[in-house]
Design an enzyme around this catalytic site. Structure first.
Site, mmCIF file in Angstrom:
data_model
loop_
_atom_site.group_PDB
_atom_site.id
_atom_site.type_symbol
_atom_site.label_atom_id
_atom_site.label_comp_id
_atom_site.label_asym_id
_atom_site.label_seq_id
_atom_site.Cartn_x
_atom_site.Cartn_y
_atom_site.Cartn_z
ATOM 1 C CB SER A 1 19.251 1.808 14.661
ATOM 2 O OG SER A 1 19.140 0.939 15.611
ATOM 3 C CE LYS A 2 16.841 0.451 19.926
ATOM 4 N NZ LYS A 2 15.588 -0.164 19.709
ATOM 5 C CG ASP A 3 20.624 8.838 16.704
ATOM 6 O OD1 ASP A 3 20.751 8.563 17.914
ATOM 7 O OD2 ASP A 3 21.537 9.160 16.037
#
Length: 346
Positions: free
Chosen positions: A47-49
């Site tokens: 999700s950090k993208d």
């Protein structure tokens, strides 16, 4: 006229619009309907993208980040990988201060993406000069033309999920979501997603997942920082020994704590029941949902969406290693070692 070749310009175009997966086997004894937002489908496998791309592009737009600059960040691994990936495409140098709690797999991945990595001791206070917060801050002060992402105290962390994850979940559930459950580390994912969902329907219940050894749950309940709550724990990317301003505590209805051991075994269970190879925090959020179900939180009309933040490949030397699990004392009469052994043909 020839048809246009259907291809993306680069990996950054693949960020977001991750699938919603209905969970059936691992939830078969639970009342309600359960769904996982599988963030491993992002190109950086987490999700950090979303926050890496949003924060960097906002810095570019404002003129803070210019060609030839260096991007610096503190990370348990996933944010660092995403920042390194964006830096590769956009041509920036990348320096990452990483917690020693991060798996060797994650650290090797960061190096493979061209980042310079500083591994800092995990079990020191946030203001200790050796902590990854202080190391990143010092690098930023020393390196001219550097930008410190500072995800724990960056409002854009929340904004990235308000703009993407929240709308995606609302659309994918046709507005029928009743509960949103997510692990809380920096707090950006749960806060930004919750902010959007609550605007659509204030009755949606927002539940954060915290670790034993972290201060978040008690701070949410008392608004007091209790240093006595802090002790070492193993889950990466979950919980904190400080209070991140990227967490909107007012929008979270409650927190649930999970153990290192339960979360590890539940991650393994997800892989074996749903065929979805997930990371440590995915096990933590699923474990929290199990505990909530036992407490009677859900009914037959509940539509529960949880975030599975990253991919299991980043934990091969940890929760998917029997040797590591054995060393932590995570095998007992209930949770036994793998029965499927490797057999070598000679």
């Amino acid at each position: 006229m020839k048809e246009k070749i259907k291809a993306y310009d680069n990996v950054l175009d693949l960020i977001g619009n991750t699938p919603l997966l209905r969970l059936k086997k691992i939830t078969q004894d639970l009342i309600g309907n359960f769904y996982a937002k599988v963030e491993a489908f992002n190109p950086g496998h987490s999700s950090k993208d979303r926050i890496a791309l949003h924060i960097i592009e906002e810095a570019e737009r404002k003129g803070v980040l210019k060609p030839g600059d260096t991007i610096i960040e503190t990370t348990s691994g996933n944010t660092g990988f995403s920042i390194a990936m964006v830096s590769v495409i956009k041509g920036y140098d990348c320096i990452l201060a990483v917690s020693s709690k991060s798996s060797p797999d994650k650290i090797d991945m960061l190096r493979a993406m061209g980042a310079k990595v500083y591994v800092c001791p995990a079990h020191v206070s946030a203001d200790d000069s050796r902590s990854y917060y202080q190391v990143a801050r010092r690098m930023h002060e020393e390196i001219k033309g550097s930008v410190y992402i500072n995800q724990y105290f960056n409002e854009l962390n929340i904004d990235a999920h308000y703009r993407t994850t929240g709308p995606e979940i609302w659309e994918q559930t046709a507005g029928q979501i009743t509960h949103f459950v997510a692990c809380s580390g920096t707090g950006g994912t749960i806060s930004g997603t919750a902010r959007f969902l609550k605007e659509k329907n204030p009755d949606i219940k927002i539940i954060g997942v915290d670790a034993y050894g972290s201060v978040l749950k008690k701070y949410h309940e008392t608004k007091e920082f209790d240093a006595d709550e802090i002790y070492p724990y193993r889950i990466e990317g979950l919980g904190k020994n400080l209070i991140p301003t990227a967490t909107d505590f007012d929008i979270i209805d409650k927190f649930v704590k999970v153990t290192d051991e339960d979360s590890a075994h539940t991650a393994r269970e997800i892989s074996k029941t749903e065929g979805c190879f997930v990371g440590y925090t995915s096990g933590a959020v699923m474990q929290a949902v199990k505990q909530l179900a036992e407490e009677g939180e859900f009914d037959k009309n509940s539509n529960v969406v949880m975030i599975f933040p990253d991919h299991g490949s980043r934990y091969m030397s940890k929760i998917y290693s029997d040797d590591w699990m054995r060393a932590q004392g995570f095998f007992d009469s209930v949770n036994t070692e793998e029965t499927q052994k490797i057999e070598y043909i000679k």
